[in-house]
Every structure is written in C-alpha cells, then in structure tokens.
Design a protein around this motif. Structure first.
Motif, PDB file in Angstrom:
ATOM      1  N   MET A   1       0.811  -1.227   0.000  1.00 46.58           N
ATOM      2  CA  MET A   1       0.000   0.000   0.000  1.00 46.58           C
ATOM      3  C   MET A   1       0.846   1.279   0.000  1.00 46.58           C
ATOM      4  SD  MET A   1      -3.161   0.863  -0.156  1.00 46.58           S
ATOM      5  CE  MET A   1      -4.256   2.248   0.123  1.00 46.58           C
ATOM      6  N   PRO A   2       1.882   1.360   0.889  1.00 46.78           N
ATOM      7  CA  PRO A   2       2.735   2.556   0.857  1.00 46.78           C
ATOM      8  C   PRO A   2       3.407   2.755  -0.493  1.00 46.78           C
ATOM      9  CG  PRO A   2       3.079   1.323   2.886  1.00 46.78           C
ATOM     10  CD  PRO A   2       2.236   0.462   1.999  1.00 46.78           C
ATOM     11  N   GLU A   3       3.733   1.623  -1.176  1.00 44.81           N
ATOM     12  CA  GLU A   3       4.376   1.725  -2.489  1.00 44.81           C
ATOM     13  C   GLU A   3       3.439   2.356  -3.507  1.00 44.81           C
ATOM     14  OE1 GLU A   3       6.466  -1.187  -5.849  1.00 44.81           O
ATOM     15  OE2 GLU A   3       5.802  -1.988  -3.913  1.00 44.81           O
ATOM     16  N   THR A   6       3.244   6.058  -2.834  1.00 47.05           N
ATOM     17  CA  THR A   6       4.455   6.716  -3.335  1.00 47.05           C
ATOM     18  C   THR A   6       4.388   6.919  -4.842  1.00 47.05           C
ATOM     19  OG1 THR A   6       5.783   5.719  -1.569  1.00 47.05           O
ATOM     20  CG2 THR A   6       6.968   6.580  -3.473  1.00 47.05           C
ATOM     21  N   LYS A   7       3.931   5.875  -5.555  1.00 46.33           N
ATOM     22  CA  LYS A   7       3.810   5.976  -7.013  1.00 46.33           C
ATOM     23  C   LYS A   7       2.799   7.049  -7.407  1.00 46.33           C
ATOM     24  CE  LYS A   7       5.084   1.228  -8.262  1.00 46.33           C
ATOM     25  NZ  LYS A   7       4.604  -0.030  -8.880  1.00 46.33           N
ATOM     26  N   ILE A   8       1.690   7.113  -6.667  1.00 46.08           N
ATOM     27  CA  ILE A   8       0.667   8.121  -6.961  1.00 46.08           C
ATOM     28  C   ILE A   8       1.229   9.526  -6.755  1.00 46.08           C
ATOM     29  CG2 ILE A   8      -1.521   9.110  -6.149  1.00 46.08           C
ATOM     30  CD1 ILE A   8      -2.467   6.259  -5.592  1.00 46.08           C
ATOM     31  N   LEU A   9       1.954   9.724  -5.650  1.00 45.07           N
ATOM     32  CA  LEU A   9       2.533  11.040  -5.359  1.00 45.07           C
ATOM     33  C   LEU A   9       3.571  11.434  -6.402  1.00 45.07           C
ATOM     34  CD1 LEU A   9       2.907  10.900  -1.461  1.00 45.07           C
ATOM     35  CD2 LEU A   9       1.240  12.195  -2.802  1.00 45.07           C
ATOM     36  N   SER A  14       4.984  14.620 -11.154  1.00 43.82           N
ATOM     37  CA  SER A  14       5.429  14.631 -12.541  1.00 43.82           C
ATOM     38  C   SER A  14       4.372  15.223 -13.461  1.00 43.82           C
ATOM     39  CB  SER A  14       5.762  13.207 -12.984  1.00 43.82           C
ATOM     40  OG  SER A  14       6.086  13.157 -14.359  1.00 43.82           O
ATOM     41  N   LEU A  15       3.125  14.784 -13.276  1.00 49.54           N
ATOM     42  CA  LEU A  15       2.027  15.262 -14.114  1.00 49.54           C
ATOM     43  C   LEU A  15       1.768  16.746 -13.888  1.00 49.54           C
ATOM     44  CD1 LEU A  15      -0.099  14.523 -16.183  1.00 49.54           C
ATOM     45  CD2 LEU A  15      -1.584  13.754 -14.330  1.00 49.54           C
ATOM     46  N   ALA A 193      -3.450  10.897 -11.489  1.00 47.96           N
ATOM     47  CA  ALA A 193      -2.388  10.046 -10.958  1.00 47.96           C
ATOM     48  C   ALA A 193      -2.966   8.831 -10.241  1.00 47.96           C
ATOM     49  CB  ALA A 193      -1.507  10.856 -10.002  1.00 47.96           C
ATOM     50  N   ILE A 194      -4.057   9.040  -9.502  1.00 46.37           N
ATOM     51  CA  ILE A 194      -4.701   7.929  -8.797  1.00 46.37           C
ATOM     52  C   ILE A 194      -5.216   6.896  -9.793  1.00 46.37           C
ATOM     53  CG2 ILE A 194      -6.682   7.271  -7.373  1.00 46.37           C
ATOM     54  CD1 ILE A 194      -6.399   9.933  -5.920  1.00 46.37           C
ATOM     55  N   ILE A 195      -5.876   7.384 -10.845  1.00 45.22           N
ATOM     56  CA  ILE A 195      -6.430   6.468 -11.859  1.00 45.22           C
ATOM     57  C   ILE A 195      -5.312   5.688 -12.548  1.00 45.22           C
ATOM     58  CG2 ILE A 195      -7.602   6.364 -14.082  1.00 45.22           C
ATOM     59  CD1 ILE A 195      -9.350   8.660 -13.157  1.00 45.22           C
ATOM     60  N   LYS A 196      -4.240   6.387 -12.890  1.00 48.41           N
ATOM     61  CA  LYS A 196      -3.156   5.735 -13.632  1.00 48.41           C
ATOM     62  C   LYS A 196      -2.472   4.650 -12.811  1.00 48.41           C
ATOM     63  CE  LYS A 196       1.114   6.611 -16.147  1.00 48.41           C
ATOM     64  NZ  LYS A 196       2.090   7.609 -16.606  1.00 48.41           N
ATOM     65  N   GLU A 197      -2.269   4.920 -11.520  1.00 50.37           N
ATOM     66  CA  GLU A 197      -1.518   3.978 -10.687  1.00 50.37           C
ATOM     67  C   GLU A 197      -2.393   2.924 -10.011  1.00 50.37           C
ATOM     68  OE1 GLU A 197       1.631   3.771 -10.725  1.00 50.37           O
ATOM     69  OE2 GLU A 197       1.961   5.586 -11.900  1.00 50.37           O
ATOM     70  N   ALA A 198      -3.706   3.187  -9.930  1.00 55.68           N
ATOM     71  CA  ALA A 198      -4.584   2.282  -9.183  1.00 55.68           C
ATOM     72  C   ALA A 198      -5.272   1.237 -10.059  1.00 55.68           C
ATOM     73  CB  ALA A 198      -5.635   3.076  -8.411  1.00 55.68           C
ATOM     74  N   VAL A 199      -5.413   1.531 -11.353  1.00 57.59           N
ATOM     75  CA  VAL A 199      -6.102   0.578 -12.238  1.00 57.59           C
ATOM     76  C   VAL A 199      -5.196  -0.624 -12.501  1.00 57.59           C
ATOM     77  CG1 VAL A 199      -7.075   0.215 -14.538  1.00 57.59           C
ATOM     78  CG2 VAL A 199      -7.453   2.386 -13.350  1.00 57.59           C
ATOM     79  N   PRO A 200      -5.629  -1.832 -12.179  1.00 52.73           N
ATOM     80  CA  PRO A 200      -4.794  -3.027 -12.379  1.00 52.73           C
ATOM     81  C   PRO A 200      -4.557  -3.308 -13.857  1.00 52.73           C
ATOM     82  CG  PRO A 200      -7.012  -3.644 -11.693  1.00 52.73           C
ATOM     83  CD  PRO A 200      -6.922  -2.157 -11.561  1.00 52.73           C
ATOM     84  N   THR A 201      -3.337  -3.675 -14.200  1.00 54.02           N
ATOM     85  CA  THR A 201      -2.973  -3.895 -15.603  1.00 54.02           C
ATOM     86  C   THR A 201      -3.664  -5.109 -16.205  1.00 54.02           C
ATOM     87  OG1 THR A 201      -1.044  -5.134 -14.837  1.00 54.02           O
ATOM     88  CG2 THR A 201      -0.714  -2.810 -15.353  1.00 54.02           C
TER      89      THR A 201
END
Length: 300
Positions: A1-3, A6-9, A14-15, A193-201
């Motif tokens: 979860m922390p990872e 971090t990716k979202i932040l 960046s965005l 950022a949330i959408i990009k990092e949270a949607v499972p591939t």
C-alpha cells in the motif's frame, strides 16, 4: 500500500510539473503571438455567411495547432473572447488534440495508411458534426465569463509596435490565467495520478477476451478520464496491439484518452457551465465509440 501511495505522489508531481510547464509555455506563446495575428480577418472567415466554411476553418485550425487536450484551452479562451463563432471554436476544441501531422505520419508507419485515413476522416468529420450540434442547440449560453479579457484592436496595434510592451502584457496575462486555473490543474493531476496507478494492468487483458461490441464503449469510457497525449498513447496502443488487444477498442481508447482528460475537464469547468461540460464529455465518448465501431466494421 505505501508503495502505491508513493507511485501516486510521484506521478502527481510529474504530471503537475508537465501540465504547468506546458500550460505556461503555451499560454505565454499564444498571448504573445495573438497581437500579430489578424483576428479580424479570421473572424470574418469563420463568421461568414457560410457556417459550413466557418466550421471547416475551426477544424483546420485544430489540425495546424496540434496541442494536447489541456493546451487547447488558452487558444479556446482567446477565440471566445474574440467572438469567433461558437461552432468553429467547439470544432477546434475537438480537433486540436486529435489531429497532429507528425502523429498521423507516425500512425501511418505503425498501423498503416488505411488505419490512419479512417482515423483522420472520422475525427475530422465527427468534430465538425459535434461543433455544429452544440451551436445548433444554443450551448453557447453555457459559457461563463471568460477568464482573460479580450484585447481591443488599439491595444493589439500598440503591442505590435512595441515588443517589450507585448512581452510585459503577455507575462501579465499568463500569470492571470495560471492563477485562475492552478487549483483545477492540481486537482485534476491528482485524480489522474490515482487512476493511472490504481487501475490493475490485468484488467485490460480480461477485456481483450470479451465481445468487441461492448468492449469498444467500455474502452472509450476508460480513455476519457486519462490524461494522455497522442504522442504518449501511440506506444501504449502499439503495446496493446502486440499483446493481442483488438484494434477497434484500442482506437476508441486512444481517441477517448487524447480527446479529453480529467485535468482538461476540471479546467473547462472554470469557463463552461455543467451542462456544456457534460455535453463535451458525452461528445468525446460518442466520437471514440463510433470511431471504434467504424474500425471494427472495416476490420470485419
């Protein structure tokens, strides 16, 4: 979860940086060069007796000003301030992020000439139809007071003669515009950022195994909220195709992603009322969906 957090932040930072740098640069450039653009002639061309010609002019303007979905807004604001016909302005809003000569050349190289022609014709015609429909149904009344005051012809003449004055006025207008949309940009970047990092591939892998007739509108829905430039989406789309994802929903995802984005929608909310923002979202979705079906029909 922390990872994930971090990716979202990191994606948010960046965005936000990319959006703000791009938006500041485009805003300043447009503010600077607008003093030298003969808008009176442009208005006459777009606002002539033939509305079809004006609409076509808006589509062509979008073709020669290939911005991402967020960067179309500064010029859109200028067009509204300059009383460019609403139909032409709306058509420009749709074509600018979707039609880029360099991207079309790259698309022809990757996907072939047939795919590129279908894409170009579909987005061009759909954009004109949407612009016409919005104008015909009086959506112009849904435009709020525009963010930046339009310059008077006398002011333009003064700025043309004095480059230092033009630079100062351009900086001032850019700062005013950024102040008015900064919060919206940051909110949109965070959501994106949330959408990009949270949607499972593996979600897309699951979709690729389903019936394309319902996958196409789903792909369009997924694409609309994402902030994706065509130049970014091209390698993503290529990777999807290589992994077996069908062409039709891929193109729907591409058009939906490049035609609209959450940052853009949030910024549009500062100049459009809810009804017009909603119409914009529905229009991009329909364009992406029907274009996807068009690709499916030709593929069949």
């Amino acid at each position: 979860m922390p990872e994930v957090v971090t990716k979202i932040l990191l994606e948010f930072l960046s965005l936000s940086k990319n959006l703000l740098v791009l938006f500041v640069g485009i805003s300043f450039l447009i503010s600077f060069i607008q003093a030298y653009v003969p808008f009176e002639k442009l208005e006459k061309w777009m606002g002539g007796k033939n509305p079809l010609l004006g609409n076509l002019a808006g589509a062509i303007l979008g073709f020669i000003t290939p911005f991402c979905s967020c960067s179309t807004i500064p010029l859109l604001v200028t067009m509204l301030n300059r009383n460019i016909p609403f139909q032409a302005a709306m058509t420009y809003l749709f074509t600018s992020p979707l039609l880029d000569p360099w991207i079309l050349a790259l698309m022809a190289y990757i996907y072939g000439v047939k795919v590129t022609i279908i894409y170009t014709v579909a987005t061009f015609i759909f954009s004109m139809l949407i612009g016409w429909y919005l104008d015909k149904n009086n959506y112009k009344e849904q435009v709020k007071n525009v963010i930046v005051k339009g310059a008077l012809p006398e002011q333009d003449q003064a700025r043309r003669k004095d480059i230092i004055l033009n630079l100062k006025e351009s900086i001032k207008e850019t700062v005013d515009l950024i102040r008015s949309v900064l919060v919206y940009v940051l909110i949109g970047a965070f959501i994106g950022a949330i959408i990009k990092e949270a949607v499972p591939t593996n979600f897309l892998t699951f979709i690729s195994d389903q019936n394309q007739w319902w996958v196409i509108p789903l792909a369009a829905i997924i694409g609309v909220p994402l902030y994706i430039r065509l130049s970014t989406m091209m390698p993503i789309a290529q990777a999807l195709l290589v992994n077996g994802f069908p062409l039709a929903p891929t193109m729907a995802l591409l058009i939906g992603g490049a035609g609209a984005s959450l940052p853009e929608l949030i910024m549009l909310k500062s100049i459009f009322r809810k009804k017009l923002v909603g119409a914009f979202v529905v229009s991009v979705f329909l364009m992406a969906t029907f274009s996807g079906y068009l690709f499916l029909i030709f593929e069949l």
